[in-house]
Motif scaffolding. Structure first.
Motif, PDB file in Angstrom:
ATOM      1  N   VAL A 225       7.642  13.977  -3.811  1.00  0.00           N
ATOM      2  CA  VAL A 225       7.773  13.696  -2.383  1.00  0.00           C
ATOM      3  C   VAL A 225       6.390  13.501  -1.768  1.00  0.00           C
ATOM      4  CG1 VAL A 225       8.607  14.549  -0.162  1.00  0.00           C
ATOM      5  CG2 VAL A 225       9.890  15.039  -2.256  1.00  0.00           C
ATOM      6  N   VAL A 226       6.262  12.446  -0.973  1.00  0.00           N
ATOM      7  CA  VAL A 226       5.012  12.149  -0.269  1.00  0.00           C
ATOM      8  C   VAL A 226       5.301  12.224   1.228  1.00  0.00           C
ATOM      9  CG1 VAL A 226       3.174  10.475   0.109  1.00  0.00           C
ATOM     10  CG2 VAL A 226       4.282  10.616  -2.132  1.00  0.00           C
TER      11      VAL A 226
ATOM     12  N   LEU B 211       1.090   9.343   3.687  1.00  0.00           N
ATOM     13  CA  LEU B 211       1.187   7.885   3.663  1.00  0.00           C
ATOM     14  C   LEU B 211       0.314   7.268   4.750  1.00  0.00           C
ATOM     15  CD1 LEU B 211       5.009   7.344   3.043  1.00  0.00           C
ATOM     16  CD2 LEU B 211       3.139   6.835   1.466  1.00  0.00           C
ATOM     17  N   LEU B 212       0.325   7.872   5.912  1.00  0.00           N
ATOM     18  CA  LEU B 212      -0.489   7.365   7.016  1.00  0.00           C
ATOM     19  C   LEU B 212      -1.970   7.444   6.665  1.00  0.00           C
ATOM     20  CD1 LEU B 212       0.033   6.293   9.920  1.00  0.00           C
ATOM     21  CD2 LEU B 212      -0.515   8.584  10.744  1.00  0.00           C
TER      22      LEU B 212
ATOM     23  N   VAL C 111      10.626  16.123   5.401  1.00  0.00           N
ATOM     24  CA  VAL C 111       9.544  16.346   4.433  1.00  0.00           C
ATOM     25  C   VAL C 111       8.782  15.061   4.140  1.00  0.00           C
ATOM     26  CG1 VAL C 111       8.960  17.194   2.129  1.00  0.00           C
ATOM     27  CG2 VAL C 111      10.869  18.217   3.392  1.00  0.00           C
ATOM     28  N   GLY C 112       9.488  13.998   3.715  1.00  0.00           N
ATOM     29  CA  GLY C 112       8.799  12.765   3.393  1.00  0.00           C
ATOM     30  C   GLY C 112       9.662  11.807   2.596  1.00  0.00           C
TER      31      GLY C 112
ATOM     32  N   ALA D  46       0.827  -1.208   0.000  1.00  0.00           N
ATOM     33  CA  ALA D  46       0.000   0.000   0.000  1.00  0.00           C
ATOM     34  C   ALA D  46       0.861   1.256   0.000  1.00  0.00           C
ATOM     35  CB  ALA D  46      -0.928  -0.012   1.216  1.00  0.00           C
ATOM     36  N   VAL D  47       1.930   1.252   0.792  1.00  0.00           N
ATOM     37  CA  VAL D  47       2.837   2.404   0.837  1.00  0.00           C
ATOM     38  C   VAL D  47       3.530   2.579  -0.508  1.00  0.00           C
ATOM     39  CG1 VAL D  47       5.005   3.245   1.833  1.00  0.00           C
ATOM     40  CG2 VAL D  47       3.206   2.355   3.326  1.00  0.00           C
ATOM     41  N   LEU D  48       3.998   1.477  -1.092  1.00  0.00           N
ATOM     42  CA  LEU D  48       4.684   1.564  -2.382  1.00  0.00           C
ATOM     43  C   LEU D  48       3.744   2.083  -3.465  1.00  0.00           C
ATOM     44  CD1 LEU D  48       7.256   1.089  -3.985  1.00  0.00           C
ATOM     45  CD2 LEU D  48       6.480  -1.258  -4.413  1.00  0.00           C
TER      46      LEU D  48
END
Length: 252
Positions: free
Chosen positions: A170-171, A176-177, A215-216, A158-160
């Motif tokens: 950039v995420v 992501l959460l 940042v991410g 899911a994260v990928l």
């Protein structure tokens, strides 16, 4: 084989006859004789279609259908049952069934219905994404890196998915959460950092997921950048801003 289906049927003779008949039609089939086995197979394999007998030992076909729908896999469901009352069929459709076939049936009809479901499924498949040597198939939930299959947990996948969809952008950890967990997730959890760390290890070196401190995260699109990210991680420069251990620190 051009299709893979799961047959959930507790009558061994019937299940094997269906499997053998489908193989002649270039359709691969796995058999589960009870609900527990069906759920285990669904958790480890990507099926194009699930053929469910409603009356099997353990979790029944209805519960299995609910599991498939809740998983978000999009796997079409064809219900098999000896009950031909309209109310029985209606309840099956309400549970998420895409088609219904009453016993006894001709194998040819089953094949035609499977082909029809597969065609409809094909029109609604999410796109396969490729970036930085990664090939991510959201429908089959498969990931390849430079042609090598990579086994991921559901959360890592899911994260990928979110990172790949950003196409190198950039995420943030907060995003992501929000996208990969649920609304009840603790915003101060280390889950994002831990999951990204595990995802990096599964994908292998050079690291393809980079950290933008404070940042991410992002998918690195060039080999040079990926090598630099790996070196930075070893030296401790890519582990986040160090301002906290929560999801917003983009550590990992």
């Amino acid at each position: 084989m051009d299709m893979r289906v799961l047959i959930v049927e507790d009558e061994p003779f019937l299940a094997e006859a269906i499997r053998d008949g489908l193989r002649l039609e270039a359709i691969a089939a796995d058999i589960a004789g009870d609900g527990d086995t069906a759920l285990e197979l669904l958790d480890v394999n990507a099926y194009d279609i699930a053929v469910l007998d409603r009356d099997v030992p353990g979790p029944g076909g209805d519960e299995i259908a609910q599991h498939i729908v809740a998983s978000g896999s999009g796997t079409p469901i064809l219900m098999l049952t000896a009950a031909d009352r309209l109310d029985d069929k209606a309840s099956g459709f309400e549970l998420g069934a895409d088609d219904y076939l009453t016993k006894p049936f001709e194998l040819r009809e089953l094949v035609m219905r499977l082909r029809a479901l597969d065609r409809r499924r094909g029109h609604s498949r999410p796109p396969v994404r490729e970036i930085a040597g990664l090939r991510v198939d959201p429908f089959r939930r498969e990931v390849f890196r430079d042609g090598r299959y990579v086994a991921l947990t559901r959360k890592q996948f899911a994260v990928l998915e979110v990172l790949v969809a950003a196409e190198g952008g950039v995420v943030s950890a907060e995003t992501l959460l929000e996208r990969a967990w649920d609304e009840n997730a603790d915003p101060f959890t280390n889950a994002v950092r831990i999951t990204v760390s595990g995802l990096r290890k599964r994908l292998g070196e050079p690291w393809v997921i980079g950290t933008v401190p404070g940042v991410g995260y992002r998918v690195e699109t060039t080999a040079g950048t990926r090598a630099g990210t790996r070196a930075g991680t070893r030296n401790g420069t890519g582990s986040g801003s160090g301002t906290g251990s929560g999801s917003g620190s983009a550590g990992g």
